[in-house]
Design a protein around this motif. Structure first.
Motif, PDB file in Angstrom:
ATOM      1  N   LEU A 163       0.807  -1.232   0.099  1.00  0.00           N
ATOM      2  CA  LEU A 163       0.028  -0.056  -0.023  1.00  0.00           C
ATOM      3  C   LEU A 163       0.774   1.136   0.048  1.00  0.00           C
ATOM      4  O   LEU A 163       1.824   1.320   0.881  1.00  0.00           O
ATOM      5  CB  LEU A 163      -0.889   0.076   1.277  1.00  0.00           C
ATOM      6  CG  LEU A 163      -1.952   1.390   1.481  1.00  0.00           C
ATOM      7  CD1 LEU A 163      -2.809   1.583   0.254  1.00  0.00           C
ATOM      8  CD2 LEU A 163      -2.631   0.948   2.679  1.00  0.00           C
ATOM      9  N   SER A 164       0.535   2.186  -0.787  1.00  0.00           N
ATOM     10  CA  SER A 164       1.402   3.507  -1.005  1.00  0.00           C
ATOM     11  C   SER A 164       0.224   4.672  -0.662  1.00  0.00           C
ATOM     12  O   SER A 164      -0.565   4.713  -1.701  1.00  0.00           O
ATOM     13  CB  SER A 164       2.157   3.504  -2.346  1.00  0.00           C
ATOM     14  OG  SER A 164       2.545   4.848  -2.467  1.00  0.00           O
ATOM     15  N   LEU A 165       0.564   5.233   0.365  1.00  0.00           N
ATOM     16  CA  LEU A 165       0.075   6.405   0.556  1.00  0.00           C
ATOM     17  C   LEU A 165       0.718   8.061   0.562  1.00  0.00           C
ATOM     18  O   LEU A 165       0.618   8.682   1.413  1.00  0.00           O
ATOM     19  CB  LEU A 165      -0.722   6.459   1.960  1.00  0.00           C
ATOM     20  CG  LEU A 165      -1.784   5.223   2.024  1.00  0.00           C
ATOM     21  CD1 LEU A 165      -2.307   4.849   3.425  1.00  0.00           C
ATOM     22  CD2 LEU A 165      -3.130   5.624   1.402  1.00  0.00           C
ATOM     23  N   ALA A 166       1.716   7.610  -0.213  1.00  0.00           N
ATOM     24  CA  ALA A 166       2.763   8.797  -0.330  1.00  0.00           C
ATOM     25  C   ALA A 166       1.828  10.118  -0.710  1.00  0.00           C
ATOM     26  O   ALA A 166       1.179  10.124  -1.677  1.00  0.00           O
ATOM     27  CB  ALA A 166       3.642   8.676  -1.283  1.00  0.00           C
ATOM     28  N   ASN A 167       2.292  11.193  -0.116  1.00  0.00           N
ATOM     29  CA  ASN A 167       1.738  12.485  -0.422  1.00  0.00           C
ATOM     30  C   ASN A 167       0.354  12.723  -0.227  1.00  0.00           C
ATOM     31  O   ASN A 167      -0.484  13.226  -1.160  1.00  0.00           O
ATOM     32  CB  ASN A 167       2.129  12.936  -1.808  1.00  0.00           C
ATOM     33  CG  ASN A 167       3.624  13.002  -1.997  1.00  0.00           C
ATOM     34  OD1 ASN A 167       4.406  13.588  -1.251  1.00  0.00           O
ATOM     35  ND2 ASN A 167       4.023  12.364  -3.294  1.00  0.00           N
ATOM     36  N   VAL A 168      -0.274  11.951   0.642  1.00  0.00           N
ATOM     37  CA  VAL A 168      -1.861  12.032   0.992  1.00  0.00           C
ATOM     38  C   VAL A 168      -2.006  12.732   2.579  1.00  0.00           C
ATOM     39  O   VAL A 168      -1.130  12.377   3.382  1.00  0.00           O
ATOM     40  CB  VAL A 168      -2.263  10.339   1.052  1.00  0.00           C
ATOM     41  CG1 VAL A 168      -3.615  10.647   1.373  1.00  0.00           C
ATOM     42  CG2 VAL A 168      -2.092  10.037  -0.359  1.00  0.00           C
ATOM     43  N   ASP A 169      -3.089  13.359   2.704  1.00  0.00           N
ATOM     44  CA  ASP A 169      -3.347  13.788   4.014  1.00  0.00           C
ATOM     45  C   ASP A 169      -3.905  12.744   4.802  1.00  0.00           C
ATOM     46  O   ASP A 169      -5.039  12.697   5.049  1.00  0.00           O
ATOM     47  CB  ASP A 169      -4.293  14.989   3.852  1.00  0.00           C
ATOM     48  CG  ASP A 169      -3.792  16.318   3.465  1.00  0.00           C
ATOM     49  OD1 ASP A 169      -2.465  16.497   3.619  1.00  0.00           O
ATOM     50  OD2 ASP A 169      -4.311  17.176   2.641  1.00  0.00           O
ATOM     51  N   PHE A 170      -3.024  11.984   5.121  1.00  0.00           N
ATOM     52  CA  PHE A 170      -3.307  10.665   5.878  1.00  0.00           C
ATOM     53  C   PHE A 170      -3.001  10.722   7.549  1.00  0.00           C
ATOM     54  O   PHE A 170      -1.748  11.187   7.592  1.00  0.00           O
ATOM     55  CB  PHE A 170      -2.676   9.516   5.449  1.00  0.00           C
ATOM     56  CG  PHE A 170      -2.843   8.100   5.778  1.00  0.00           C
ATOM     57  CD1 PHE A 170      -4.128   7.620   5.583  1.00  0.00           C
ATOM     58  CD2 PHE A 170      -2.076   7.622   6.494  1.00  0.00           C
ATOM     59  CE1 PHE A 170      -4.420   6.221   6.220  1.00  0.00           C
ATOM     60  CE2 PHE A 170      -2.228   6.233   7.051  1.00  0.00           C
ATOM     61  CZ  PHE A 170      -3.407   5.700   6.903  1.00  0.00           C
ATOM     62  N   TYR A 171      -3.915  10.415   8.208  1.00  0.00           N
ATOM     63  CA  TYR A 171      -3.574  10.610   9.896  1.00  0.00           C
ATOM     64  C   TYR A 171      -3.436   9.276  10.626  1.00  0.00           C
ATOM     65  O   TYR A 171      -3.686   8.391  10.146  1.00  0.00           O
ATOM     66  CB  TYR A 171      -4.910  11.599  10.050  1.00  0.00           C
ATOM     67  CG  TYR A 171      -4.701  13.044   9.369  1.00  0.00           C
ATOM     68  CD1 TYR A 171      -4.125  14.010  10.212  1.00  0.00           C
ATOM     69  CD2 TYR A 171      -5.568  13.159   8.320  1.00  0.00           C
ATOM     70  CE1 TYR A 171      -4.103  15.137   9.387  1.00  0.00           C
ATOM     71  CE2 TYR A 171      -5.784  14.454   7.784  1.00  0.00           C
ATOM     72  CZ  TYR A 171      -4.878  15.666   8.180  1.00  0.00           C
ATOM     73  OH  TYR A 171      -5.013  16.722   7.696  1.00  0.00           O
ATOM     74  N   ASP A 172      -3.387   9.562  11.729  1.00  0.00           N
ATOM     75  CA  ASP A 172      -3.100   8.564  12.938  1.00  0.00           C
ATOM     76  C   ASP A 172      -4.305   7.569  12.723  1.00  0.00           C
ATOM     77  O   ASP A 172      -3.933   6.184  12.722  1.00  0.00           O
ATOM     78  CB  ASP A 172      -2.785   9.008  14.234  1.00  0.00           C
ATOM     79  CG  ASP A 172      -1.571   9.970  14.554  1.00  0.00           C
ATOM     80  OD1 ASP A 172      -0.889   9.906  13.324  1.00  0.00           O
ATOM     81  OD2 ASP A 172      -1.427  10.476  15.234  1.00  0.00           O
ATOM     82  N   SER A 173      -5.450   8.061  12.648  1.00  0.00           N
ATOM     83  CA  SER A 173      -6.568   7.217  12.933  1.00  0.00           C
ATOM     84  C   SER A 173      -6.663   6.126  11.358  1.00  0.00           C
ATOM     85  O   SER A 173      -7.092   5.068  11.616  1.00  0.00           O
ATOM     86  CB  SER A 173      -8.020   7.953  12.665  1.00  0.00           C
ATOM     87  OG  SER A 173      -7.866   8.774  11.595  1.00  0.00           O
ATOM     88  N   GLY A 174      -6.224   6.550  10.183  1.00  0.00           N
ATOM     89  CA  GLY A 174      -6.281   5.850   9.152  1.00  0.00           C
ATOM     90  C   GLY A 174      -5.191   4.852   9.478  1.00  0.00           C
ATOM     91  O   GLY A 174      -5.304   3.489   9.028  1.00  0.00           O
TER      92      GLY A 174
END
Length: 517
Positions: A163-174
């Motif tokens: 899984l790549s989530l680079a450069n995403v506004d991804f937070y701790d809950s996710g």
């Protein structure tokens, strides 16, 4: 991405896919909703269906209308779907792609109308995908729209391994949700908004690759961070690089901690300070299976042991091998591409033989960062050094055609930057490029003419006129007439009789050439 052997013709498969993708409407009917479907039920080999989709995405031809051909899962079966940079809606994505039994989906940098929430919701409609999907790349996407909060979770994709989530506004809950995936082995959290990496401990028994490039909001101390990473004993690939050249001592402490990450074969600390050759050498020698170390912008990598010319690959700035490795590995990281091109430029001054291998790497950086001035500025300077005088004669025509189009794109994107325009003009002023290489000559002539309207450097003016003279001779009569209007503007702009004489001579030459034909 730029790939292929430019010294030989394109493969028949590639030529056919290009033709089909560029002329898709000839083979299709149009549904009432505007989407296309094939006129005849032609069964594509599964690999060709994947390649056709990727070709349409790469060439900017994938949209709500054209993606409709993939609604027929019986004749166009997708397994490895690449829709990078495509412009498709959530509805089109769900109807055309989600019914397939996908193994991989690369949706990196698709348009903002298709969010991560839309993708998860679409994949949830196919129970087979929830088990079969192994690789998911969502680099650069928006998590959710303001109107539609996320309802589906990553944990529904039970088969996911990468899984790549680079450069995403991804937070701790996710992150807590992601770390519950039972088969996840590879995770990219680069440039996300994660503040605490403790949930990664839920993956300690299976995580083999972890990319933490430029974590901008991490709130853990160095000791806390290494406390988590140090428990990931199966980790083989670790990337804690930072192209903002952050001053944290995490790299120094990691390198100095005995016995940490015993299975590691690849470590990237590029951009991290306080890294020494001695510490890196000791770390590598303790792990004889290591194959890569990233040391660009660290002031390390200057010892013979870290030259990068043996089995241990190294990114750095000490020599050509390290710089080329950096351009190859960091092609999508703007800061590192700029850094590597800066160091490459000093080497290209003294190159005496054609180096298409290096020019390909420059092209890769230009393609991936078309709107970044510093990348285009450094790249265009390298292009000139790599193609000047007789060096262009040793470059494959297809490669020169690609780089010429990229130079024209840079001229269009930064019309007011004098040095960039000068770099591009210097590269264009090559007999081989102007005479033999395929590119949009009409567009090039217009751009050079526009440059003449805005600059008064007489040496550059003479060179621009010479370029226009050659280009105009190869244009149609209609195109020449359009450029004649541009010439009138140039006459109004400049009072130099010498320049007007050369401009007039250039167009007279082109008209004579058309008359003879």
């Amino acid at each position: 991405m730029y790939c292929g052997d430019d010294s030989s013709p394109a493969s028949l498969t590639d030529l056919c896919l290009t033709y089909v993708s560029q002329n898709l409407e000839w083979f299709c009917l149009k549904h009432p909703d505007g989407s296309l479907c094939l006129r005849e039920a032609i069964l594509f080999p599964q690999e060709l269906a994947d390649q056709l989709l990727a070709k349409m995405a790469i060439e900017g031809l994938l949209n709500d209308s054209t993606v409709g051909v993939f609604r027929n899962c019986e004749y166009l079966r997708l397994r490895r779907a690449c829709i990078r940079t495509a412009r498709i809606s959530a509805e089109a994505f769900q109807r055309a792609l989600c019914p397939h039994r996908l193994l991989e989906l690369d949706a990196s940098r698709v348009n903002a109308d298709l969010t991560i929430a839309d993708i998860l919701q679409g994949l949830a409609t196919n129970k087979h995908c929830q088990e079969s999907l192994q690789r998911l790349a969502l680099t650069g996407l928006t998590m959710t729209s303001l109107e539609e909060p996320i309802r589906h979770r990553f944990s529904s994709l039970q088969g996911l391994r990468s899984l790549s989530l680079a450069n995403v506004d991804f937070y701790d809950s996710g992150l807590a949700d992601v770390c519950s995936l039972p088969r996840l082995e590879s995770l990219d959290l680069s440039n996300t908004s994660v503040t605490n990496l403790t949930p990664l401990l839920g993956l300690r028994e299976r995580l083999r690759s972890l990319t933490l490039h430029q974590l901008k909001r991490l709130e853990m101390s160095t000791a806390q961070l290494l406390g988590v990473i140090g428990q990931l004993d199966l980790l083989q690939h670790l990337d804690i690089s930072d192209d903002k050249q952050f001053t944290s001592d995490v790299a120094r402490q990691l390198l100095g901690q005995p016995g940490i990450l015993p299975a590691l074969v690849s470590l990237d600390v590029s951009g991290r300070k306080q890294v020494t050759d001695a510490a890196v050498k000791a770390f590598v020698e303790e792990r004889p299976g290591m194959t890569f170390v990233g040391l660009l912008a660290t002031d390390a990598g200057f010892s013979d042991f870290l030259s990068g010319e043996g089995n241990l690959k190294v990114t750095g700035e000490a020599n050509e091998t390290q710089i080329c490795e950096a351009l190859r590995r960091y092609s999508e990281r703007e800061g590192f591409v700029r850094e590597a091109l800066f160091h490459l430029f000093s080497l290209t001054h003294v190159m005496e033989k054609p180096r298409p291998d290096i020019l390909k790497l420059v092209v890769l950086g230009m393609k991936n960062h078309p709107a970044t001035l510093n990348v285009q500025l450094a790249a265009s300077a390298c292009v000139f050094n790599l193609t000047k005088q007789d060096l262009a004669a040793g470059m494959p025509v297809r490669l020169l055609g690609t780089v010429t189009q990229l130079l024209l794109e840079a001229m269009r994107t930064f019309p007011n930057h004098q040095q960039l325009q000068k770099n591009c003009l210097l590269s264009l002023c090559s007999d081989r490029i102007l005479q033999e290489v395929p590119f949009n000559r009409f567009e090039a002539a217009k751009l050079v003419m526009q440059w003449l309207c805005n600059h008064e450097d007489q040496n550059m003016q003479r060179m621009a006129v010479a370029i226009i003279s050659i280009l105009a001779a190869k244009l149609s009569t209609e195109q020449t007439a359009q450029l004649g209007a541009e010439l009138f503007i140039v006459k109004v702009r400049f009072s130099s009789h010498v320049l007007l004489f050369h401009c007039s001579l250039a167009f007279c030459h082109s008209k004579v050439a058309h008359t003879r034909v």
